[in-house]
Design an enzyme around this catalytic site. Sequence first.
Site, PDB file in Angstrom:
ATOM      1  CG  ASN A  21     -10.728   4.962  -5.459  1.00 54.22           C
ATOM      2  OD1 ASN A  21      -9.977   4.830  -4.656  1.00 54.22           O
ATOM      3  ND2 ASN A  21     -10.474   4.360  -6.668  1.00 54.22           N
ATOM      4  CG  ASP A  74     -10.193   1.137  -2.493  1.00 54.23           C
ATOM      5  OD1 ASP A  74     -11.159   1.931  -3.073  1.00 54.23           O
ATOM      6  OD2 ASP A  74      -9.346   1.216  -3.334  1.00 54.23           O
ATOM      7  CG  HIS A  84      -9.067   5.464  -0.117  1.00 53.10           C
ATOM      8  ND1 HIS A  84      -8.621   4.065   0.246  1.00 53.10           N
ATOM      9  CD2 HIS A  84      -9.067   5.636  -1.557  1.00 53.10           C
ATOM     10  CE1 HIS A  84      -8.450   3.477  -0.929  1.00 53.10           C
ATOM     11  NE2 HIS A  84      -8.519   4.219  -1.825  1.00 53.10           N
ATOM     12  CG  HIS A 124      -3.163  -1.719  -4.095  1.00 55.26           C
ATOM     13  ND1 HIS A 124      -4.189  -2.353  -3.488  1.00 55.26           N
ATOM     14  CD2 HIS A 124      -3.778  -1.009  -4.979  1.00 55.26           C
ATOM     15  CE1 HIS A 124      -5.374  -2.129  -4.127  1.00 55.26           C
ATOM     16  NE2 HIS A 124      -5.012  -1.189  -4.895  1.00 55.26           N
ATOM     17  CG  HIS A 161      -5.676   5.623  -3.525  1.00 56.05           C
ATOM     18  ND1 HIS A 161      -6.795   4.977  -4.200  1.00 56.05           N
ATOM     19  CD2 HIS A 161      -5.045   6.270  -4.540  1.00 56.05           C
ATOM     20  CE1 HIS A 161      -7.034   5.448  -5.468  1.00 56.05           C
ATOM     21  NE2 HIS A 161      -5.983   6.329  -5.846  1.00 56.05           N
ATOM     22  CG  HIS A 164      -3.149   4.840  -7.178  1.00 55.39           C
ATOM     23  ND1 HIS A 164      -3.906   4.989  -8.422  1.00 55.39           N
ATOM     24  CD2 HIS A 164      -3.474   3.819  -6.673  1.00 55.39           C
ATOM     25  CE1 HIS A 164      -4.746   3.901  -8.615  1.00 55.39           C
ATOM     26  NE2 HIS A 164      -4.234   3.231  -7.449  1.00 55.39           N
TER      27      HIS A 164
END
Length: 267
Positions: A56, A18, A149, A186, A184, A158
């Site tokens: 992503n 990202d 990631h 945070h 991924h 997530h």
Amino acid sequence: MGKAAERLNIDFVVSTGDNFYDNGLEGVDDPAFEDSFTKIYTAEGLQKQWYSILGNHDYRGDVEAQLSPILSMIDARWLCRRSFHVNTEMADFFFVDTTPFVDKYFTDFEHSYDWHGVFPRSKYLADALETLESGLRESTRKWKIVVGHHAIRSAGYHGETQELIQHILPILKANNVDFYMNGHDHCLEHISSLDSPIQYLTSGGGSKAWRGDTNYEHYHHGMKFFYDGQGFMSVELTSTEAQIMFYNVYGDVLHKWKTIKEFHSTV
């Protein structure tokens, strides 16, 4: 981050994906590359090689732009690949392109993804797994580190990525991987595996932190550290010792973990 990098005299930087929010780069001439990378990471300690993988959000833009050698001509520190291997004196780093493994992105019609180079998907995934497995099996370095990631284990927003648990985790366990590092989510976190030596390290605290959505209970005694805020981590390796440290944005150490590993040679 720059001050910590200079103090530690780092060898290189790993970016867990990202790289450019929210929708990657539009092309090799997208000013976001310099605005979000070159002009941001200006500290002397960060003028080292950067190894970056795709997240992503990067797949929502022009993927080939991030992979292009043209960006390395703009900023020599930049190196981004889909899946690749970095061989250092102490460790083998295996970078895995995890986004194509995740099913939901292929049914997400709210966003547009750049799947050029991924189809046929089944072959792309099979090749990635074969490359990872053979690389780990043939590795002779003292430490084996895999970077992706998406998280395999995470108490963040997530959480776990079931596709990686199914396809990648068995390979990591079978080949005695020491660390799996991801972004991924945070946040910053350290989870110890209860059924293998693997340490799961999330370093996704570059932005959009403080989500306040965690699942500590799922990991019981495996959770070593969780910080729902911005920051970064460092890894220091010797022939027998590894030290992991997590920092907040001011460079204050929030968590430190060390392990000693014995290596037995055969004649």
